[in-house]
Design a protein around this motif. Sequence first.
Motif, PDB file in Angstrom:
ATOM      1  N   UNK A 413      52.552  -0.296 -13.444  1.00 17.79           N
ATOM      2  CA  UNK A 413      53.707   0.610 -13.515  1.00 17.79           C
ATOM      3  C   UNK A 413      53.924   1.294 -12.167  1.00 17.79           C
ATOM      4  N   UNK A 414      55.163   1.396 -11.676  1.00 20.44           N
ATOM      5  CA  UNK A 414      56.443   1.087 -12.326  1.00 20.44           C
ATOM      6  C   UNK A 414      57.022  -0.278 -11.961  1.00 20.44           C
ATOM      7  N   UNK A 415      56.196  -1.207 -11.506  1.00 20.89           N
ATOM      8  CA  UNK A 415      56.691  -2.530 -11.141  1.00 20.89           C
ATOM      9  C   UNK A 415      57.204  -3.272 -12.374  1.00 20.89           C
ATOM     10  N   UNK A 416      57.793  -4.435 -12.133  1.00 24.16           N
ATOM     11  CA  UNK A 416      58.412  -5.177 -13.233  1.00 24.16           C
ATOM     12  C   UNK A 416      57.689  -6.476 -13.566  1.00 24.16           C
ATOM     13  N   UNK A 417      56.684  -6.861 -12.783  1.00 26.73           N
ATOM     14  CA  UNK A 417      56.048  -8.146 -13.052  1.00 26.73           C
ATOM     15  C   UNK A 417      54.698  -8.231 -12.365  1.00 26.73           C
ATOM     16  N   UNK A 418      53.853  -9.143 -12.902  1.00 22.55           N
ATOM     17  CA  UNK A 418      52.554  -9.421 -12.303  1.00 22.55           C
ATOM     18  C   UNK A 418      52.195 -10.880 -12.564  1.00 22.55           C
ATOM     19  N   UNK A 419      51.719 -11.548 -11.524  1.00 23.01           N
ATOM     20  CA  UNK A 419      51.243 -12.922 -11.655  1.00 23.01           C
ATOM     21  C   UNK A 419      49.729 -12.921 -11.738  1.00 23.01           C
ATOM     22  N   UNK A 420      49.200 -13.549 -12.771  1.00 26.41           N
ATOM     23  CA  UNK A 420      47.758 -13.665 -12.939  1.00 26.41           C
ATOM     24  C   UNK A 420      47.298 -15.084 -12.663  1.00 26.41           C
ATOM     25  N   UNK A 421      46.151 -15.228 -11.989  1.00 21.40           N
ATOM     26  CA  UNK A 421      45.610 -16.534 -11.623  1.00 21.40           C
ATOM     27  C   UNK A 421      44.184 -16.634 -12.155  1.00 21.40           C
ATOM     28  N   UNK A 422      43.931 -17.646 -12.981  1.00 19.15           N
ATOM     29  CA  UNK A 422      42.602 -17.863 -13.521  1.00 19.15           C
ATOM     30  C   UNK A 422      41.734 -18.691 -12.587  1.00 19.15           C
ATOM     31  N   UNK A 423      40.544 -19.051 -13.062  1.00 21.83           N
ATOM     32  CA  UNK A 423      39.633 -19.845 -12.245  1.00 21.83           C
ATOM     33  C   UNK A 423      40.180 -21.259 -12.090  1.00 21.83           C
ATOM     34  N   UNK A 424      39.811 -21.903 -11.016  1.00 17.09           N
ATOM     35  CA  UNK A 424      40.164 -23.302 -10.783  1.00 17.09           C
ATOM     36  C   UNK A 424      38.966 -24.147 -11.194  1.00 17.09           C
ATOM     37  N   UNK A 425      39.120 -24.953 -12.225  1.00 15.25           N
ATOM     38  CA  UNK A 425      38.010 -25.706 -12.789  1.00 15.25           C
ATOM     39  C   UNK A 425      38.374 -27.179 -12.908  1.00 15.25           C
ATOM     40  N   UNK A 426      37.366 -28.025 -12.850  1.00 16.77           N
ATOM     41  CA  UNK A 426      37.587 -29.462 -13.044  1.00 16.77           C
ATOM     42  C   UNK A 426      37.858 -29.745 -14.520  1.00 16.77           C
ATOM     43  N   UNK A 427      38.970 -30.452 -14.774  1.00 19.46           N
ATOM     44  CA  UNK A 427      39.360 -30.775 -16.148  1.00 19.46           C
ATOM     45  C   UNK A 427      39.985 -32.165 -16.184  1.00 19.46           C
ATOM     46  N   UNK A 428      39.929 -32.813 -17.328  1.00 23.36           N
ATOM     47  CA  UNK A 428      40.643 -34.095 -17.446  1.00 23.36           C
ATOM     48  C   UNK A 428      42.145 -33.852 -17.390  1.00 23.36           C
ATOM     49  N   UNK A 429      42.848 -34.693 -16.625  1.00 22.84           N
ATOM     50  CA  UNK A 429      44.267 -34.447 -16.363  1.00 22.84           C
ATOM     51  C   UNK A 429      44.956 -35.796 -16.139  1.00 22.84           C
ATOM     52  N   UNK A 430      46.146 -35.919 -16.668  1.00 25.37           N
ATOM     53  CA  UNK A 430      46.907 -37.141 -16.442  1.00 25.37           C
ATOM     54  C   UNK A 430      47.618 -37.017 -15.099  1.00 25.37           C
ATOM     55  N   UNK A 431      47.223 -37.848 -14.157  1.00 23.95           N
ATOM     56  CA  UNK A 431      47.784 -37.817 -12.804  1.00 23.95           C
ATOM     57  C   UNK A 431      48.314 -39.198 -12.462  1.00 23.95           C
ATOM     58  N   UNK A 432      49.607 -39.276 -12.194  1.00 28.48           N
ATOM     59  CA  UNK A 432      50.280 -40.537 -11.869  1.00 28.48           C
ATOM     60  C   UNK A 432      50.001 -41.602 -12.930  1.00 28.48           C
ATOM     61  N   UNK A 433      50.088 -41.163 -14.197  1.00 26.65           N
ATOM     62  CA  UNK A 433      49.951 -42.080 -15.317  1.00 26.65           C
ATOM     63  C   UNK A 433      48.522 -42.451 -15.669  1.00 26.65           C
ATOM     64  N   UNK A 434      47.536 -41.911 -14.962  1.00 25.75           N
ATOM     65  CA  UNK A 434      46.143 -42.234 -15.228  1.00 25.75           C
ATOM     66  C   UNK A 434      45.371 -40.960 -15.547  1.00 25.75           C
ATOM     67  N   UNK A 435      44.403 -41.080 -16.464  1.00 26.18           N
ATOM     68  CA  UNK A 435      43.540 -39.950 -16.792  1.00 26.18           C
ATOM     69  C   UNK A 435      42.471 -39.818 -15.710  1.00 26.18           C
ATOM     70  N   UNK A 436      42.398 -38.648 -15.108  1.00 29.05           N
ATOM     71  CA  UNK A 436      41.419 -38.421 -14.039  1.00 29.05           C
ATOM     72  C   UNK A 436      40.942 -36.978 -14.077  1.00 29.05           C
ATOM     73  N   UNK A 437      39.915 -36.709 -13.302  1.00 27.92           N
ATOM     74  CA  UNK A 437      39.388 -35.344 -13.212  1.00 27.92           C
ATOM     75  C   UNK A 437      40.110 -34.634 -12.071  1.00 27.92           C
ATOM     76  N   UNK A 438      40.766 -33.531 -12.389  1.00 25.68           N
ATOM     77  CA  UNK A 438      41.529 -32.775 -11.393  1.00 25.68           C
ATOM     78  C   UNK A 438      41.097 -31.310 -11.417  1.00 25.68           C
ATOM     79  N   UNK A 439      41.479 -30.570 -10.391  1.00 23.18           N
ATOM     80  CA  UNK A 439      41.179 -29.133 -10.302  1.00 23.18           C
ATOM     81  C   UNK A 439      42.373 -28.373 -10.877  1.00 23.18           C
ATOM     82  N   UNK A 440      42.171 -27.775 -12.043  1.00 20.63           N
ATOM     83  CA  UNK A 440      43.271 -27.197 -12.816  1.00 20.63           C
ATOM     84  C   UNK A 440      43.122 -25.674 -12.874  1.00 20.63           C
TER      85      UNK A 440
END
Length: 478
Positions: A413-440
């Motif tokens: 307060x008195x701002x109007x917004x806040x951006x929150x950023x969580x941890x960056x963790x390795x997770x399974x992710x579809x990248x360019x049509x293939x399932x791979x481990x990415x940093x999400x």
Amino acid sequence: MASVREFTLPDLGEGLTEATVVRWMVAVGDVVAVDQPVVEVETAKALVDVPCPYGGVVTARYGEEGAEIPVGAPLLTVAVGASQEDAGSAAPSHDEAGSAVEGAVDGADGTRVAAPANSRPAAESSGNVLVGYGTGAPAGRRRRSRPVDGFGAPVPPAPAPPPPPRAAEQGPVAVISPLVRRIAREHDLDLRAVDGSGPDGLILRADVERAARSLTEKAGLAPEDRPASGSTAAPPVTGAGTEGGTEVRIPLTGFRGTVADKLSRSRREIPDATCWVDADATELLAARRAMNAHAEANGAARISLLALLARICTAALARFPELNATVDTEAREVVRHSGVHLGFAAQTPRGLVVPVVRDAHTLDTAGLGEELARLTESARTGDLKPSDMTGGTFTLNNYGVFGVDGSTPIINHPEAAMLGVGRIAEKPWVHEGQLSVRRVVQLSFTFDHRVCDGGTAGGFLRHVADCVEQPAVLLRTL
């Protein structure tokens, strides 16, 4: 002609109406120079030194260490404008306020104290009473004036006052950090008895905390009863509980009390909403590695992840200026700001603080990194000024450093917004049509629904996610 000038706690600004005395830097009878810091106080914003606008002899102090003093209440009185040669022949006289005297003045203990020969007259006081700032003139050496009687002859010295309870504040010690001194005061440690492990015997925070643990262990205190290092909260009050147990009550005062009031006001006044999205940060981390490799090869500073996120925020706010705003509740108006003053959450021994990078929209990533590093270090050492933590228009909160994925931030307060950023963790992710481990990473965005609708908030968050996943998107705004 000497007169006694009363110095009151100045207006601290930003809605602050009181301060707590942390440490007196002068005693009754000391000679002070114009703009010399005389007391360290803690406000709800920061620890600051208060400079006195008068030069002369301190005749009285008001408030013990730990006392809360409201703005406008007396801090101390100073006798100004007399020479020691005049002290012997002058007779006391009083003005309308009953405070003006000639040559000598009564100290708080009833002794007669001569005003310094080199003190400035009252008309030459700086008038500079803003907390944390002075004119920069060198402070004079403090000394005791020799007492004289009414005929100019020396009088026998008064009995020495009992030593103060905390010897840590007497004599020179190998300490640079004010945080180290504060921790020592909270544990009643004599810094002269602490062995420093730093260069040339410098006493570090780890040395003081180790000495404090040793004292509490000797005293037989349970871990939960020991004071937390760097804590400035009032001591907990223990009382009877239910079924023979006890309860601990921790007063919400000082800094913690102000934080509690601000968070409560935010929840009470702001109709907030939160949206979130997962983003693939693999390319952003790769871009950072490339930047830092180039920086190391050229002797430049490394780029932090927080600096990259801050640059992404300023780029997104340029596209969605509706979110760089505050709401004037009384006027029922949304106030959009032309400049971005970017706050960022920083965890310190005092608790969570939000330093502000001024005019963040004018800085590139390297410039943001330098300013973020400077403010973070000041927050860690407790050197932030009130001006460093006010005036923000948007806040970035990197709670990923605590190892958590997501959160629903409370808007600063008195701002109007806040951006929150969580941890960056390795997770399974579809990248360019293939399932791979990415940093999400999970991004969460809390906004005041009065300043915009969900479409604007979603567009902002999506642009941030796009920049995280494809840093080249930022090239369009550089």
